[in-house]
Write a protein that holds these residues in place. Sequence first.
Motif, short mmCIF file in Angstrom:
data_model
loop_
_atom_site.label_atom_id
_atom_site.label_comp_id
_atom_site.label_asym_id
_atom_site.label_seq_id
_atom_site.Cartn_x
_atom_site.Cartn_y
_atom_site.Cartn_z
N ILE A 1 -33.27 12.77 -24.70
CA ILE A 1 -32.14 11.95 -25.13
C ILE A 1 -30.90 12.28 -24.33
O ILE A 1 -30.19 11.38 -23.87
CB ILE A 1 -31.89 12.11 -26.65
N ASN A 2 -30.63 13.55 -24.10
CA ASN A 2 -29.46 13.95 -23.31
C ASN A 2 -29.57 13.45 -21.88
O ASN A 2 -28.58 13.01 -21.28
CB ASN A 2 -29.27 15.46 -23.34
N HIS A 3 -30.78 13.48 -21.32
CA HIS A 3 -31.00 12.96 -19.97
C HIS A 3 -30.73 11.45 -19.94
O HIS A 3 -30.10 10.94 -19.01
CB HIS A 3 -32.42 13.28 -19.51
N LYS B 1 -23.60 14.75 -27.58
CA LYS B 1 -24.96 14.95 -27.10
C LYS B 1 -25.81 15.54 -28.21
O LYS B 1 -25.32 15.89 -29.27
CB LYS B 1 -24.99 15.84 -25.86
N VAL B 2 -27.10 15.66 -27.95
CA VAL B 2 -28.03 16.20 -28.92
C VAL B 2 -28.11 17.72 -28.73
O VAL B 2 -28.19 18.21 -27.61
CB VAL B 2 -29.42 15.56 -28.75
N GLU C 1 -28.00 9.44 -17.69
CA GLU C 1 -28.38 8.32 -16.83
C GLU C 1 -27.57 7.07 -17.17
O GLU C 1 -27.14 6.33 -16.29
CB GLU C 1 -29.86 8.00 -16.98
N THR C 2 -27.37 6.84 -18.45
CA THR C 2 -26.59 5.68 -18.89
C THR C 2 -25.14 5.82 -18.44
O THR C 2 -24.55 4.85 -17.95
CB THR C 2 -26.66 5.54 -20.43
N ARG C 3 -24.58 7.00 -18.56
CA ARG C 3 -23.20 7.24 -18.12
C ARG C 3 -23.06 6.96 -16.62
O ARG C 3 -22.14 6.29 -16.17
CB ARG C 3 -22.79 8.68 -18.41
#
Length: 130
Positions: A66-68, A55-56, A72-74
């Motif tokens: 970016i972490n969000h 993560k960032v 969401e992608t995960r």
Amino acid sequence: MRTSKTFSIRFWANPKKAKNNSALLYARVTVNQKRVEISLKRKVPLDLWDGKNKKVLGHSSEAKQINHYLEETRVLLFQIYQDLKFQGELITAKKIKTIFLGEDENSKTLLELIDPPFQTGILSNEITPI
């Protein structure tokens, strides 16, 4: 006989293709030791990327965003896996990638969504001149 499927999702920033200290983010989906890589089409500053925790680092709005997006992608990739499992379909890493990218056979083009009768006419050569 025990049948178990393995499934994992990993994120990483590719430093080999970094430009201006920014690298593209990728997701690696692994199902039964077969893996595919998906470009997330997002860049991350290499000095802020935490390779261990994937993560960032930091509390800036960019880091949080970016972490969000990664979370969401995960969740989306895991949901695709769960849906395939629930439907009793063959689960492969490639199929998960195809669905994630919207390239599966259930996807429609914008023209198909806007004017389905027009598309049917084109396919069956039933369009009459005006």
